[in-house]
Design an enzyme around this catalytic site. Structure first.
Site, short mmCIF file in Angstrom:
data_model
loop_
_atom_site.label_atom_id
_atom_site.label_comp_id
_atom_site.label_asym_id
_atom_site.label_seq_id
_atom_site.Cartn_x
_atom_site.Cartn_y
_atom_site.Cartn_z
N GLN A 77 -4.54 -1.75 9.72
CA GLN A 77 -4.19 -3.00 8.96
C GLN A 77 -5.00 -4.02 10.03
O GLN A 77 -4.74 -4.13 11.27
CB GLN A 77 -2.88 -3.27 8.64
CG GLN A 77 -2.58 -4.43 7.97
CD GLN A 77 -3.28 -4.51 6.55
OE1 GLN A 77 -2.99 -3.68 5.78
NE2 GLN A 77 -3.94 -5.74 6.26
N LYS A 81 0.78 -1.08 -0.01
CA LYS A 81 0.01 0.06 0.16
C LYS A 81 0.88 1.29 -0.14
O LYS A 81 0.45 2.29 -0.73
CB LYS A 81 -0.96 -0.08 1.24
CG LYS A 81 -2.00 -1.20 1.08
CD LYS A 81 -2.85 -1.36 2.27
CE LYS A 81 -3.88 -2.45 2.12
NZ LYS A 81 -4.46 -3.00 3.29
N ASP A 122 -11.07 2.84 4.04
CA ASP A 122 -11.22 1.51 4.09
C ASP A 122 -12.78 1.22 3.95
O ASP A 122 -13.37 -0.04 3.62
CB ASP A 122 -10.73 0.65 5.33
CG ASP A 122 -9.49 -0.09 4.84
OD1 ASP A 122 -9.31 -0.21 3.74
OD2 ASP A 122 -8.54 -0.60 6.05
#
Ligand code: NAD
Length: 291
Positions: free
Chosen positions: A96, A52, A119
């Site tokens: 994460q 990422k 997200d």
């Protein structure tokens, strides 16, 4: 059989995002800035986060990686999130997953400012998604929609079977595919671990989204001719012939399913790269909203 090439499509998307960043910069506007928090040293999570960060560099975003030790307390993590919520240079950030067991994942996701939740996991964004309102779509389902659209896969009136009901893939996928949109207007069945006679259901599917995390679960005898297959699964399977000791396996037995498919995503190189590209897209959207 046509391969739905996520590697190529995500490269195209990143190119488009990089162009938008150039334009923002030329207009003297803010450069998008994505931050990621990683707690612990889980191998797969470290790989995902570093991809990422690399992707941010590639498209000209600024990126910040906050690495915290495995034993970080929930309180300390919530403080870090609050700092990112209040930092006006950060357009979006992700935590994460999975988190260490002593941290309440739901509490952490709820602490993220929904306007920075690239997200798309915050209940505000999930609720807006369900109501078809502007929001951050979760990156994996968003990437699947983009792939279907770019390959002009017809979904209207088709029977889509989603296998898996997780909050990040299966459930949102089932909602999005039933909505009025280009990659949508489908009749959706959502299957899960308690589903009976799954094969009877998958044999009726025009499109199957396999997101259950069991390597090579969906086999050729479970699908009809002409089916479209979206394989979301990524599992590390031991493989002594590989230098790193494992290979990545999808939820679909590619060898037996691909000859019957009209479209199919490979693993790796299908859904995975699209997920990262859509995270960048959400960050760009967050930045443009501010600009
Ligand atoms: P999860 O473990 O949260 O959920 C799995 C789901 O599968 C559950 O809802 C369960 O009910 C269902 N299931 C389990 N066994 C089943 C069975 N025998 N029959 C039918 N349904 C069954 O998983 P997740 O987070 O949604 O991830 C699924 C897979 O997708 C994993 O391999 C994960 O690594 C991968 N993944 C990939 C990406 C990507 O970017 N490509 C993103 C997220 C997840």
């Amino acid at each position: 059989m046509i391969l739905l090439d996520g590697k190529k499509t995500s490269a195209d998307l990143k190119q488009e995002i990089a162009e938008s960043v150039k334009q923002l910069k030329a207009q003297g506007k803010k450069t998008p800035h994505l931050a990621a928090i990683l707690v612990g040293t889980d191998g797969a999570s470290m790989t995902y986060v570093s991809s990422k960060v690399k992707a941010c560099e590639l498209v000209g975003f600024n990126s910040t990686l906050i690495e915290l030790p495995e034993e970080t307390s929930e309180e300390k993590l919530l403080q870090e999130i609050e700092k990112l919520n209040n930092n006006s240079d950060i357009d979006g950030f992700i935590v994460q997953l999975p988190l260490p067991k002593h941290i309440d994942e739901q509490k952490v996701l709820m602490a993220v400012n929904p306007d920075k939740d690239v997200d798309g996991f915050h209940p505000v964004n999930v609720g807006k998604m369900a109501l078809d309102l502007p929001c951050f779509l979760p990156a994996t389902p968003f990437g699947i929609l983009e792939l279907l659209e770019r390959y002009n896969v017809e979904t209207s009136g088709k029977h889509v079977v989603v296998i898996g009901r997780s909050h990040i893939v299966g459930r949102p996928m089932s909602i999005l595919m039933s909505q009025k949109r280009k990659a949508g207007n489908a009749t959706v069945t959502i299957a899960h671990s308690r589903t009976k006679n799954l094969k009877e259901i998958t044999l009726q599917a025009d499109i199957i989204v396999a997101a259950l995390g069991i390597p090579e679960f969906l086999t050729g005898d479970m699908v009809k001719d002409g089916v479209t297959i979206i394989d979301v699964g990524i599992t590390r399977v031991e493989d002594a012939t590989k230098k790193r000791g494992y290979r990545l396996a999808g939820d679909v037995h590619f060898e037996s399913v691909s000859p019957k498919s009209s479209y199919i995503t490979p693993v790796p190189g299908g859904v995975g790269p699209m997920t990262i590209a859509m995270l960048l897209k959400n960050t760009l959207l967050a930045c443009e909203r501010k600009n």
